[in-house]
Design a protein around this motif. Sequence first.
Motif, PDB file in Angstrom:
ATOM      1  N   UNK A  74      -9.707   6.476  12.218  1.00 25.38           N
ATOM      2  CA  UNK A  74      -8.704   6.328  13.256  1.00 25.38           C
ATOM      3  C   UNK A  74      -7.893   7.597  13.404  1.00 25.38           C
ATOM      4  N   UNK A  75      -7.196   7.699  14.539  1.00 25.86           N
ATOM      5  CA  UNK A  75      -6.443   8.906  14.822  1.00 25.86           C
ATOM      6  C   UNK A  75      -5.283   9.064  13.832  1.00 25.86           C
ATOM      7  N   UNK A  76      -5.176  10.235  13.244  1.00 27.48           N
ATOM      8  CA  UNK A  76      -4.048  10.522  12.364  1.00 27.48           C
ATOM      9  C   UNK A  76      -4.190   9.990  10.961  1.00 27.48           C
ATOM     10  N   UNK A  77      -5.320   9.329  10.656  1.00 28.02           N
ATOM     11  CA  UNK A  77      -5.497   8.807   9.302  1.00 28.02           C
ATOM     12  C   UNK A  77      -5.953   9.930   8.387  1.00 28.02           C
TER      13      UNK A  77
ATOM     14  N   UNK B 275      -6.183   7.221  -7.708  1.00 32.69           N
ATOM     15  CA  UNK B 275      -5.768   6.410  -6.561  1.00 32.69           C
ATOM     16  C   UNK B 275      -6.141   7.153  -5.284  1.00 32.69           C
ATOM     17  N   UNK B 276      -6.769   6.468  -4.365  1.00 32.74           N
ATOM     18  CA  UNK B 276      -7.109   7.079  -3.078  1.00 32.74           C
ATOM     19  C   UNK B 276      -6.329   6.342  -1.991  1.00 32.74           C
ATOM     20  N   UNK B 277      -5.327   7.060  -1.438  1.00 34.81           N
ATOM     21  CA  UNK B 277      -4.519   6.468  -0.371  1.00 34.81           C
ATOM     22  C   UNK B 277      -5.075   6.888   0.982  1.00 34.81           C
ATOM     23  N   UNK B 278      -5.184   5.932   1.901  1.00 34.41           N
ATOM     24  CA  UNK B 278      -5.424   6.272   3.297  1.00 34.41           C
ATOM     25  C   UNK B 278      -4.117   6.009   4.027  1.00 34.41           C
TER      26      UNK B 278
ATOM     27  N   UNK C 257       3.037   5.991   5.861  1.00 32.43           N
ATOM     28  CA  UNK C 257       2.675   4.593   5.652  1.00 32.43           C
ATOM     29  C   UNK C 257       1.289   4.444   5.031  1.00 32.43           C
ATOM     30  N   UNK C 258       1.209   3.598   3.999  1.00 27.90           N
ATOM     31  CA  UNK C 258      -0.075   3.359   3.339  1.00 27.90           C
ATOM     32  C   UNK C 258      -0.858   2.309   4.120  1.00 27.90           C
ATOM     33  N   UNK C 259      -2.050   2.711   4.617  1.00 26.00           N
ATOM     34  CA  UNK C 259      -2.915   1.744   5.293  1.00 26.00           C
ATOM     35  C   UNK C 259      -3.806   1.040   4.277  1.00 26.00           C
ATOM     36  N   UNK C 260      -4.222   1.824   3.274  1.00 25.98           N
ATOM     37  CA  UNK C 260      -5.125   1.276   2.287  1.00 25.98           C
ATOM     38  C   UNK C 260      -5.013   2.077   1.004  1.00 25.98           C
ATOM     39  N   UNK C 261      -5.091   1.358  -0.112  1.00 25.06           N
ATOM     40  CA  UNK C 261      -5.157   2.021  -1.416  1.00 25.06           C
ATOM     41  C   UNK C 261      -6.415   1.534  -2.097  1.00 25.06           C
ATOM     42  N   UNK C 262      -7.186   2.460  -2.632  1.00 25.95           N
ATOM     43  CA  UNK C 262      -8.332   2.060  -3.429  1.00 25.95           C
ATOM     44  C   UNK C 262      -8.255   2.744  -4.789  1.00 25.95           C
ATOM     45  N   UNK C 263      -8.462   1.951  -5.821  1.00 28.74           N
ATOM     46  CA  UNK C 263      -8.374   2.492  -7.171  1.00 28.74           C
ATOM     47  C   UNK C 263      -9.757   2.862  -7.677  1.00 28.74           C
ATOM     48  N   UNK C 264      -9.802   3.904  -8.509  1.00 32.25           N
ATOM     49  CA  UNK C 264     -11.011   4.242  -9.237  1.00 32.25           C
ATOM     50  C   UNK C 264     -10.580   4.361 -10.693  1.00 32.25           C
ATOM     51  N   UNK C 265     -11.007   3.421 -11.517  1.00 33.24           N
ATOM     52  CA  UNK C 265     -10.606   3.426 -12.924  1.00 33.24           C
ATOM     53  C   UNK C 265     -11.818   3.726 -13.797  1.00 33.24           C
ATOM     54  N   UNK C 266     -11.630   3.655 -15.098  1.00 35.11           N
ATOM     55  CA  UNK C 266     -12.732   3.919 -16.022  1.00 35.11           C
ATOM     56  C   UNK C 266     -12.611   5.262 -16.727  1.00 35.11           C
TER      57      UNK C 266
END
Lengths: 509, 172
Positions: A149-152, A170-173, A178-187
Amino acid sequence: MPLRRWLNEATPLPGAPRARALTVDADAWREAARAVAAAGGRSITLWAAGGGRTLRAAFATGPGVLVLSLPLAAGAETYPGIEDLFPCANRLQRAVADLSGPRSTDTDTRPWLRHAAWPADYHPLVAQGGPAAADGTAVEVYPFVRVEGEGVHEIPVGPVHAGVIEPGHFRFSVVGEKILRLEERLGYAHKGIERRFQSMALLDGHRLAARVSGDSAVAYSWAYCQALEGMAGTEVPPRAVWLRALGLELERMANHLGDLGALGNDAGFAFGLAQFSRLKEQLLRATEHALGQRYLFDFVVPGGVGVDPAPEALRALGACAEDIQREVVRLREIYDEHAGVRDRFNGAGTVLPELAARLGLTGLAGRASGQAFDLRCDLPCEPYTELRPRMVVRGEGDVAARVAVRFDEFVESCRLLGEILAHLPDGPVRVSVETPAEGAFGIGLVEGWRGPVFVALEAGAAGAIGRCHPHDPSWQNWPVLEHAAIGNIVPDFPLINKSFNLAYSGHDL
Amino acid sequence: MWKTLRQIQRIGIATEPPPSPDDALRVREELQAGIREVMGRALCIRHIDAGSCNGCELEIHALHNPIYNLEGLGIRFVASPRHADLLLVTGPVSAHMEVALRRVYDATPDPKLVVALGDCGCTGGVFGESYACRGRVSNIIPVDVAVPGCPPAPNSILTAILTAITASKRAP
């Protein structure tokens, strides 16, 4: 078939109170899980045992704990997933595939605990030796879900963070702030704990259990010993059981003090960090004076506890807790009245009770979102059967609620500490533990400060550990943090993250 | 606001005064002098958790409380290895942190000091070496000082930092 009938078919399992085990086939595996979900039960964990050929899942239900075992048919490489019933199973099932081999029917087949350090066809909990082509220098590309999306744009954070924090990514979009989405990568902190257990003696494993997540040392070592003692048929002396509860409540109090200070600091109120960290230090010193360690890593041992505290030191500990409680009550007023702190706490990182129930939010964070579960009240082991803790529940589900639960639980733990010190039985603090026979299976389940800490233990040959699976409540709560962050601004994330304060090491194993 | 001020006034200064020569606090005096002499400014530390159980982190946090008052001694934790004089590494090095640890080391400007913290940092501890674990910190990057303990007490961490500083003072 309703849950009650599944439980009736199951047989008693040593260790945790009211635990039962049942071996099922693939259809019954799903059906029983569905019955648990329908009865409002919660998933505790899911793991593979028996050389990766038996799937096990543990559930907490009103009447007790149900452990299902699903032996895989010869040649079968997959089993029915339960992630649609219990969302936290997604990552647990991916971890089973990484460590033991069998895959679930879930379409999300991305690795979870395995990064590039060992190849996909190497399964550390099943293989005899090391991986053929271990390459620690390889950097993998993990398929994060992209937001278009525009500006993401994306903000990657970690695994090395800016503060004194454990490693994780942590990967923020975001759009703007404003946070649209957070995805974690653990391990990142995965250090082969489950495999390490398999090289240890049953009577020695509590030391490693205590170090699964250092801030929950008492909870893990107690859960481990509960399983072991159940398998061995050990009668732990009453004084030792009460001292374990003393250790567990001290652990809860120390962590809550640390978090309350850090949360004030993350809200821009450094005064809070200075005050609460001072109180925590006082508590740690009183703990060391009474029990010999600031952090109780080697306090809970098979058959009891490692030290018998002097009466004078216990009195000092009680007096110290009373002093700290008075200060905490005073500091709570200051937090409550501080406009800046209130503004940052209220409405940040909200998880409403409905979402919390659907995603299985557990422990302290769950109780701040209306999930009224606390093992000390629901499935109490001794001495909580006599102590009768009061459960703390809030419904707002925001940072403020998680702060309030900590304040209330701290005060309740102080009360329990007073009760324990007043009614501490006399007698020995340790008895010897017989080595359980090969094939014995037991579980331990203890409400740590963060939530339910679970240990499944299976005896191997000649006093060795056959399989040990420790489980941290962070597995349940990490995915919910992704939801809690949505719609908040990036600068509020450290505050929201701290309010959950989840374990990396305890999760990564 | 007055409650906040009253609490500050009531508690006063919690930082411990140096009571006797052989007390651990004496180390703190030396530490401050050592830092001033060697650095001429605040010592900047970057902490890296290479796979610890988070026990060592609890004691690093304790260093920041008013009783140990780390910043009062001229020691600062910084957010980037680019700003750091000393790397404080905890944990056995997990295989998944090996790349990150090497990168942090490379990103830290010379001359740099490395302190490995805790039994795990010193020897791999209870976790040892395995398919997922590289063991001690010095298996991956050069280490100047290793401080044992599970976890090491705050004063032991301060002593280790002092030891690293004075060792670097002696070096040509």
